[in-house]
Write a protein that holds these residues in place. Structure first.
Motif, PDB file in Angstrom:
ATOM      1  N   HIS A  11      -5.291   6.623   7.888  1.00 31.93           N
ATOM      2  CA  HIS A  11      -5.199   7.656   6.852  1.00 31.93           C
ATOM      3  C   HIS A  11      -6.156   8.789   7.242  1.00 31.93           C
ATOM      4  CE1 HIS A  11      -8.803   5.590   5.581  1.00 31.93           C
ATOM      5  NE2 HIS A  11      -9.064   6.552   4.710  1.00 31.93           N
ATOM      6  N   HIS A  12      -6.335   9.751   6.367  1.00 27.07           N
ATOM      7  CA  HIS A  12      -7.007  11.005   6.738  1.00 27.07           C
ATOM      8  C   HIS A  12      -8.441  10.832   7.230  1.00 27.07           C
ATOM      9  CE1 HIS A  12      -9.812  11.362   3.331  1.00 27.07           C
ATOM     10  NE2 HIS A  12      -8.877  10.730   2.647  1.00 27.07           N
ATOM     11  N   ARG A  13      -9.141   9.764   6.862  1.00 28.13           N
ATOM     12  CA  ARG A  13     -10.559   9.650   7.222  1.00 28.13           C
ATOM     13  C   ARG A  13     -10.799   9.694   8.733  1.00 28.13           C
ATOM     14  NH1 ARG A  13     -10.875   6.497   2.621  1.00 28.13           N
ATOM     15  NH2 ARG A  13     -12.614   6.943   1.202  1.00 28.13           N
ATOM     16  N   CYS A  14      -9.840   9.208   9.523  1.00 26.78           N
ATOM     17  CA  CYS A  14     -10.051   9.158  10.975  1.00 26.78           C
ATOM     18  C   CYS A  14      -9.944  10.539  11.616  1.00 26.78           C
ATOM     19  CB  CYS A  14      -9.086   8.183  11.648  1.00 26.78           C
ATOM     20  SG  CYS A  14      -7.366   8.720  11.644  1.00 26.78           S
ATOM     21  N   GLY A  15      -9.380  11.506  10.892  1.00 27.60           N
ATOM     22  CA  GLY A  15      -9.316  12.865  11.406  1.00 27.60           C
ATOM     23  C   GLY A  15      -8.066  13.201  12.191  1.00 27.60           C
ATOM     24  N   HIS A  16      -7.190  12.198  12.434  1.00 28.05           N
ATOM     25  CA  HIS A  16      -5.951  12.506  13.158  1.00 28.05           C
ATOM     26  C   HIS A  16      -4.744  11.819  12.533  1.00 28.05           C
ATOM     27  CE1 HIS A  16      -7.507   8.839  15.102  1.00 28.05           C
ATOM     28  NE2 HIS A  16      -6.244   8.565  15.405  1.00 28.05           N
ATOM     29  N   ALA A  17      -4.885  11.390  11.276  1.00 31.54           N
ATOM     30  CA  ALA A  17      -3.756  10.831  10.530  1.00 31.54           C
ATOM     31  C   ALA A  17      -3.587  11.638   9.245  1.00 31.54           C
ATOM     32  CB  ALA A  17      -4.010   9.360  10.198  1.00 31.54           C
ATOM     33  N   LEU A  18      -2.393  11.596   8.687  1.00 31.46           N
ATOM     34  CA  LEU A  18      -2.088  12.380   7.493  1.00 31.46           C
ATOM     35  C   LEU A  18      -2.006  11.485   6.264  1.00 31.46           C
ATOM     36  CD1 LEU A  18       0.745  14.650   8.959  1.00 31.46           C
ATOM     37  CD2 LEU A  18      -1.695  15.201   8.732  1.00 31.46           C
ATOM     38  N   GLY A  19      -2.480  11.972   5.146  1.00 22.12           N
ATOM     39  CA  GLY A  19      -2.268  11.286   3.881  1.00 22.12           C
ATOM     40  C   GLY A  19      -3.424  10.403   3.434  1.00 22.12           C
ATOM     41  N   GLU A  20      -3.358  10.038   2.155  1.00 29.45           N
ATOM     42  CA  GLU A  20      -4.331   9.152   1.529  1.00 29.45           C
ATOM     43  C   GLU A  20      -3.905   7.696   1.728  1.00 29.45           C
ATOM     44  OE1 GLU A  20      -7.042  10.274  -0.003  1.00 29.45           O
ATOM     45  OE2 GLU A  20      -6.533  12.415   0.019  1.00 29.45           O
ATOM     46  N   ILE A  21      -4.830   6.787   1.553  1.00 33.99           N
ATOM     47  CA  ILE A  21      -4.492   5.352   1.637  1.00 33.99           C
ATOM     48  C   ILE A  21      -3.372   5.027   0.655  1.00 33.99           C
ATOM     49  CG2 ILE A  21      -5.348   3.019   1.221  1.00 33.99           C
ATOM     50  CD1 ILE A  21      -8.137   4.029   2.105  1.00 33.99           C
ATOM     51  N   GLU A  22      -3.465   5.580  -0.540  1.00 36.45           N
ATOM     52  CA  GLU A  22      -2.469   5.292  -1.571  1.00 36.45           C
ATOM     53  C   GLU A  22      -1.064   5.711  -1.135  1.00 36.45           C
ATOM     54  OE1 GLU A  22      -2.377   5.205  -6.411  1.00 36.45           O
ATOM     55  OE2 GLU A  22      -3.749   6.596  -5.389  1.00 36.45           O
ATOM     56  N   ASP A  23      -0.955   6.764  -0.342  1.00 35.33           N
ATOM     57  CA  ASP A  23       0.354   7.200   0.153  1.00 35.33           C
ATOM     58  C   ASP A  23       1.001   6.117   1.014  1.00 35.33           C
ATOM     59  OD1 ASP A  23      -0.070   9.691  -1.051  1.00 35.33           O
ATOM     60  OD2 ASP A  23      -0.975  10.531   0.761  1.00 35.33           O
ATOM     61  N   TYR A  24       0.196   5.424   1.809  1.00 34.20           N
ATOM     62  CA  TYR A  24       0.712   4.366   2.681  1.00 34.20           C
ATOM     63  C   TYR A  24       1.125   3.147   1.856  1.00 34.20           C
ATOM     64  CZ  TYR A  24      -0.876   7.137   6.628  1.00 34.20           C
ATOM     65  OH  TYR A  24      -1.033   8.159   7.546  1.00 34.20           O
ATOM     66  N   ILE A  25       0.358   2.862   0.826  1.00 40.35           N
ATOM     67  CA  ILE A  25       0.701   1.739  -0.056  1.00 40.35           C
ATOM     68  C   ILE A  25       2.003   2.019  -0.787  1.00 40.35           C
ATOM     69  CG2 ILE A  25      -0.031   0.451  -2.105  1.00 40.35           C
ATOM     70  CD1 ILE A  25      -2.957   0.963  -1.139  1.00 40.35           C
ATOM     71  N   GLN A  26       2.139   3.233  -1.305  1.00 40.69           N
ATOM     72  CA  GLN A  26       3.366   3.588  -2.029  1.00 40.69           C
ATOM     73  C   GLN A  26       4.581   3.583  -1.104  1.00 40.69           C
ATOM     74  OE1 GLN A  26       2.311   7.276  -3.967  1.00 40.69           O
ATOM     75  NE2 GLN A  26       1.246   6.233  -5.642  1.00 40.69           N
ATOM     76  N   ALA A  27       4.391   4.029   0.139  1.00 42.31           N
ATOM     77  CA  ALA A  27       5.489   3.986   1.118  1.00 42.31           C
ATOM     78  C   ALA A  27       5.899   2.538   1.380  1.00 42.31           C
ATOM     79  CB  ALA A  27       5.064   4.660   2.420  1.00 42.31           C
ATOM     80  N   ALA A  28       4.916   1.650   1.451  1.00 41.43           N
ATOM     81  CA  ALA A  28       5.198   0.234   1.683  1.00 41.43           C
ATOM     82  C   ALA A  28       5.958  -0.381   0.504  1.00 41.43           C
ATOM     83  CB  ALA A  28       3.890  -0.520   1.924  1.00 41.43           C
ATOM     84  N   ILE A  29       5.574  -0.019  -0.698  1.00 40.95           N
ATOM     85  CA  ILE A  29       6.269  -0.516  -1.896  1.00 40.95           C
ATOM     86  C   ILE A  29       7.713  -0.032  -1.899  1.00 40.95           C
ATOM     87  CG2 ILE A  29       6.380  -0.351  -4.415  1.00 40.95           C
ATOM     88  CD1 ILE A  29       3.246  -0.214  -4.329  1.00 40.95           C
ATOM     89  N   GLU A  30       7.907   1.237  -1.578  1.00 38.98           N
ATOM     90  CA  GLU A  30       9.270   1.796  -1.539  1.00 38.98           C
ATOM     91  C   GLU A  30      10.147   1.068  -0.528  1.00 38.98           C
ATOM     92  OE1 GLU A  30       8.920   6.008  -0.853  1.00 38.98           O
ATOM     93  OE2 GLU A  30       7.703   6.289  -2.665  1.00 38.98           O
ATOM     94  N   LYS A  31       9.519   0.570   0.553  1.00 36.69           N
ATOM     95  CA  LYS A  31      10.276  -0.152   1.579  1.00 36.69           C
ATOM     96  C   LYS A  31      10.415  -1.642   1.269  1.00 36.69           C
ATOM     97  CE  LYS A  31       9.207   3.103   5.287  1.00 36.69           C
ATOM     98  NZ  LYS A  31       8.782   3.310   6.672  1.00 36.69           N
ATOM     99  N   GLY A  32       9.916  -2.057   0.125  1.00 38.60           N
ATOM    100  CA  GLY A  32      10.061  -3.450  -0.286  1.00 38.60           C
ATOM    101  C   GLY A  32       9.188  -4.417   0.492  1.00 38.60           C
ATOM    102  N   MET A  33       8.073  -3.930   0.994  1.00 38.18           N
ATOM    103  CA  MET A  33       7.194  -4.778   1.796  1.00 38.18           C
ATOM    104  C   MET A  33       6.373  -5.731   0.923  1.00 38.18           C
ATOM    105  SD  MET A  33       5.889  -1.957   4.559  1.00 38.18           S
ATOM    106  CE  MET A  33       4.603  -3.041   5.191  1.00 38.18           C
TER     107      MET A  33
END
Length: 270
Positions: A11-33
């Motif tokens: 996520h954004h903290r590393c300086g070369h990824a986009l988005g918040e942690i929550e964005d990745y969690i929500q994407a995972a939920i949408e994919k039924g993970m």
């Protein structure tokens, strides 16, 4: 219904990824993970500076905030998905005790050990192979895999990250002949550390996944356990190619994939 997990997201903290942690969690939920692991790049703990390379990894002062945020989101989304606290850790032999002490402070579900530096040069630096003769290229490749062997023996990691990522911007890396990969897979098997199939290789010059099909076949031969990580730096790539990886592993002969909760190994049957 198969369990779907992904242990390797940023996520954004590393300086070369986009988005918040929550964005990745929500994407995972949408994919039924079922499980989503957050595993951002470890700070450079050995540095006197708080954030040695702002475009590569979070500052040391951000680590506690990172852990706190993941744990809060784990609680928030517990009815929808299992959120796992991970870390993608650099491996520096001279500093492994320091890194180990830092990780012992927090309730990580797993730590991924990734070698990103060989002879103090980043493995993805595009010019690092220029001007090297064949013997020197072999030497660099063997230095890379000796570090991976040491990381497997360190006891710090549940999973080893992208074990042929040095081919990322130098596809000819795979053709450098040396028995070091066989030796390394034996060490990994003996140490009972898992390796990940990391699908982010498709975003680099080499294309495809890490590690290569050939390495995975040899890993199966030696009884190495295999996990999965998309290495997503955008939420859209969460679980990218998960089912294709499962099919490929099954064709090779693997019976399961593994992931970790509270550093305890869990199996997903193929």
């Amino acid at each position: 219904m198969t369990v779907v997990f992904d242990l390797h997201t940023h996520h954004h903290r590393c300086g070369h990824a986009l988005g918040e942690i929550e964005d990745y969690i929500q994407a995972a939920i949408e994919k039924g993970m079922d499980y989503i692991g957050i595993a951002d790049h470890s700070p450079y703990f050995y540095s006197d500076e708080d954030q040695l390379y702002p475009g590569i990894a979070m500052g040391k002062s951000e680590l506690a905030n990172y852990v706190e945020e993941v744990l809060a989101l784990k609680k928030k989304y517990k009815q929808q998905i299992h959120v796992l606290l991970g870390m993608e850790s650099d491996f520096f032999p001279d500093h492994q005790d320091l890194y180990k002490r830092m990780y012992e402070k927090y309730p990580f579900d797993y730590v991924i050990g990734s070698v990103h530096y060989v002879n103090e040069v980043n493995i993805f630096r595009k010019g690092r192979w220029e001007g090297l003769n064949q013997a020197e290229r072999v030497e660099v490749k063997e230095a890379y895999y000796r570090l991976i062997q040491q990381s497997a023996k360190s006891g710090m990691f549940q999973v080893l990250g992208h074990i042929d990522a040095m081919k990322g911007f130098y596809p000819a890396f795979s053709a450098i002949e040396t028995p070091i990969i066989e030796e390394t897979l034996k060490v990994i098997a003996d140490e009972q550390v898992a390796i990940e199939v990391n699908t982010s290789g498709k975003t680099k010059d080499c294309g495809g996944w890490y590690p290569s099909h050939e390495i995975l076949e040899r890993a199966h031969h030696y009884g190495v356990s295999v996990s999965f990580g998309s290495d997503a730096h955008t939420p859209e790539r969460v679980a990218d190619d998960y089912h294709e990886v499962q099919r490929m592993l099954k064709e090779i002969g693997f019976k399961e994939m593994v992931f970790f909760v509270g550093k305890e190994r869990k199996s997903v049957m193929l």
